[in-house]
Design an enzyme around this catalytic site. Structure first.
Site, short mmCIF file in Angstrom:
data_model
loop_
_atom_site.label_atom_id
_atom_site.label_comp_id
_atom_site.label_asym_id
_atom_site.label_seq_id
_atom_site.Cartn_x
_atom_site.Cartn_y
_atom_site.Cartn_z
N PHE A 1 -11.76 7.26 -5.71
CA PHE A 1 -10.62 6.63 -6.38
C PHE A 1 -11.03 5.22 -6.80
O PHE A 1 -11.34 4.39 -5.95
CB PHE A 1 -9.38 6.55 -5.49
CG PHE A 1 -8.21 5.93 -6.22
CD1 PHE A 1 -7.43 6.69 -7.08
CD2 PHE A 1 -7.93 4.58 -6.10
CE1 PHE A 1 -6.40 6.11 -7.81
CE2 PHE A 1 -6.90 4.00 -6.82
CZ PHE A 1 -6.12 4.76 -7.67
N ASP B 1 -17.11 -0.37 -4.13
CA ASP B 1 -15.70 -0.64 -4.42
C ASP B 1 -15.03 -0.90 -3.08
O ASP B 1 -14.72 0.03 -2.33
CB ASP B 1 -15.07 0.55 -5.15
CG ASP B 1 -13.58 0.31 -5.45
OD1 ASP B 1 -12.99 -0.63 -4.87
OD2 ASP B 1 -13.01 1.07 -6.26
N LYS C 1 -6.67 -6.19 -4.32
CA LYS C 1 -5.62 -6.01 -3.31
C LYS C 1 -5.36 -7.27 -2.48
O LYS C 1 -4.76 -8.20 -3.00
CB LYS C 1 -5.94 -4.78 -2.47
CG LYS C 1 -5.87 -3.51 -3.33
CD LYS C 1 -5.52 -2.24 -2.61
CE LYS C 1 -5.06 -1.18 -3.61
NZ LYS C 1 -6.03 -0.12 -3.83
C1 LIG Z 1 -6.31 0.42 -5.23
C2 LIG Z 1 -7.70 0.73 -5.56
C3 LIG Z 1 -8.19 0.58 -6.88
C4 LIG Z 1 -7.32 0.20 -8.03
O1 LIG Z 1 -6.69 -1.03 -7.87
P1 LIG Z 1 -5.41 -1.38 -8.79
O2 LIG Z 1 -5.11 -2.81 -8.43
O3 LIG Z 1 -4.33 -0.43 -8.38
O4 LIG Z 1 -5.82 -1.19 -10.19
C5 LIG Z 1 -9.53 0.85 -7.09
N1 LIG Z 1 -10.34 1.25 -6.10
C6 LIG Z 1 -9.90 1.41 -4.84
C7 LIG Z 1 -10.86 1.84 -3.77
C8 LIG Z 1 -8.56 1.17 -4.52
O5 LIG Z 1 -8.12 1.39 -3.29
#
Ligand SMILES: *Cc1c(COP(=O)(O)O)cnc(C)c1O
Length: 401
Positions: A140, A225, A254
């Site tokens: 994700f 990520d 985040k």
């Molecule tokens: C939440 C998340 C994203 C996307 O972040 P947004 O601020 O919602 O665009 C990308 N990668 C990971 C691992 C995430 O948990």
């Protein structure tokens, strides 16, 4: 207006791209949230780890308000007095030497992809438009067209094509498959150290280390990520530290915004982020002074309130307690720090109904995919609050048995 009125309005006028629990929050402080009727809930999701510092942390709110009274936006056409300080502080804290600010996580992932591609053409000598990036099954990385172009989840992709080319998928946790997938045109390997959205999937011990070695040996960038796993959630500043690796690029977001403001960033060294020249990439709001003031204080809170250490200690404590919960529905309890997944057997009837019952008991969590309940409270939580939660969890497992 009561909760039911607000839910009705949302369902009529708001696009239905989410399936939230029917709880309407109007106030929060620390680990607690209150709905419009005044019922109190323990937040066990932390807005997908965007509220690691707890809701409305007094110092983060003060930084936000103080900055809002001074300067909120200049665009990058002019300089502001907050961005240089955030840039230095984030580098001092993480050990990288350059940072590029964006707003959402998905934008930062896009930025990492663009950086890797530019690096591949300028430094690695990959022929124009041939750069490949390897990602993992069940990843994700956000919801932009490019991010879903390398998603393997049909729900995220259905009817959104055509997709961005240049991505290859390998199984998560399989270093041999990664090695085989690398070609002379491979620019980068993009990976979540723990796949949170996929159901808190932890790769086999040694996978990240081995993957980093393979990348290094093949002149392929290792991009982590850490938008969800980073900044303390797993009991380390970055989840990659558990295997002693330092990625070439780290994507954060985040809780960089302390639950107050969207802020994301890409971290790397100068040889890499130095590929950008003026005008080649940007964002109107990226690096804005309000975001930077909030992010500076959010990082400071993580350091000074010892949230990384607390996540490690409280996480170990809670996971141990959870593993002692006896229920024929529980298949596995897994996690790192305060990123914990409870996987249920299919016979349990899905994680959603457990989350709905937990909500009635005052504990707010969310299912991820069908059979995993994610427990991810703010990193400020204490043992006595975890015990409070545990009591509710046990009672729900008993009741639904
Ligand atoms: C939440 C998340 C994203 C996307 O972040 P947004 O601020 O919602 O665009 C990308 N990668 C990971 C691992 C995430 O948990």
């Amino acid at each position: 207006m009561d909760s039911q009125d607000l839910i009705r309005l949302e369902d009529i006028y708001g696009a239905h791209n989410y399936h939230p629990l029917d709880v309407v929050i109007s106030k929060a402080q620390g680990i607690w949230m209150h709905d419009v009727e005044g019922r109190k809930y323990l937040d066990f999701l932390s807005a997908y780890s965007a509220v690691n510092q707890g809701h409305r942390h007094p110092r983060i709110v003060r930084a936000l308000v103080d900055q809002a009274r001074k300067l909120t936006l200049t665009s990058r056409a002019f300089r502001n007095d907050q961005w240089p300080l955030l840039a230095k502080e984030v580098c001092d804290m993480t050990g990288y030497t350059m940072v590029l600010p964006m707003n959402s996580g998905a934008e930062a992932v896009e930025t990492a992809v663009k950086t890797a591609r530019k690096w591949a053409y300028q430094k690695k000598g990959v022929p124009q438009d041939k750069a490949e990036i390897i990602a993992c099954a069940n990843n994700f990385h956000g919801r932009t067209v490019t991010a879903i172009s390398f998603s393997t989840e049909p729900l995220y992709r259905q009817d959104f094509g055509p997709f961005t080319p240049g991505f290859t998928i390998v199984p998560f946790g399989d270093a041999e498959a990664l090695e085989k997938a690398i070609t002379p045109n491979t620019a980068a390997f993009l990976v979540e150290p723990i796949q949170a959205e996929a159901g808190i999937l932890i790769p086999p011990e040694g996978f990240l280390r081995r993957a980093a070695e393979i990348c290094k040996a093949n002149n392929v960038l290792f991009i982590a990520d850490e938008i969800q796993t980073g900044l303390g959630r797993t009991g380390r500043l970055f989840a990659c530290e558990a295997e002693g690796i330092r990625p070439d690029m780290v994507v954060i977001g985040k809780s960089l915004g302390g639950g107050c403001y969207p802020v994301s960033a890409v971290l790397a060294d100068r040889e890499l982020l130095g590929v950008f020249k003026p005008g080649e990439h940007g964002s109107t709001f990226g690096g804005n002074p309000l975001a930077c003031a909030v992010a500076r204080e959010s990082l400071k809170v993580i350091r000074e309130d010892k949230l990384v250490e607390n996540a490690a200690e409280r996480g170990a404590y809670f996971m141990d307690k959870l593993r002692r919960v006896r229920s024929r529905f529980i298949k596995e309890v897994r996690g790192r720090g305060l990123l914990i997944g409870v996987e249920l057997h299919p016979e349990a009837g899905g994680a959603r109904r457990f989350c709905e019952e937990l909500m009635k008991e005052g504990l707010l969590c969310k299912e991820t995919h069908d059979n995993v309940i994610r427990f991810a409270p703010p990193l400020t939580i204490r043992d006595k609050d975890l015990n409070w939660a545990l009591k509710r969890i046990k009672s729900v497992f008993r009741r639904l048995a």
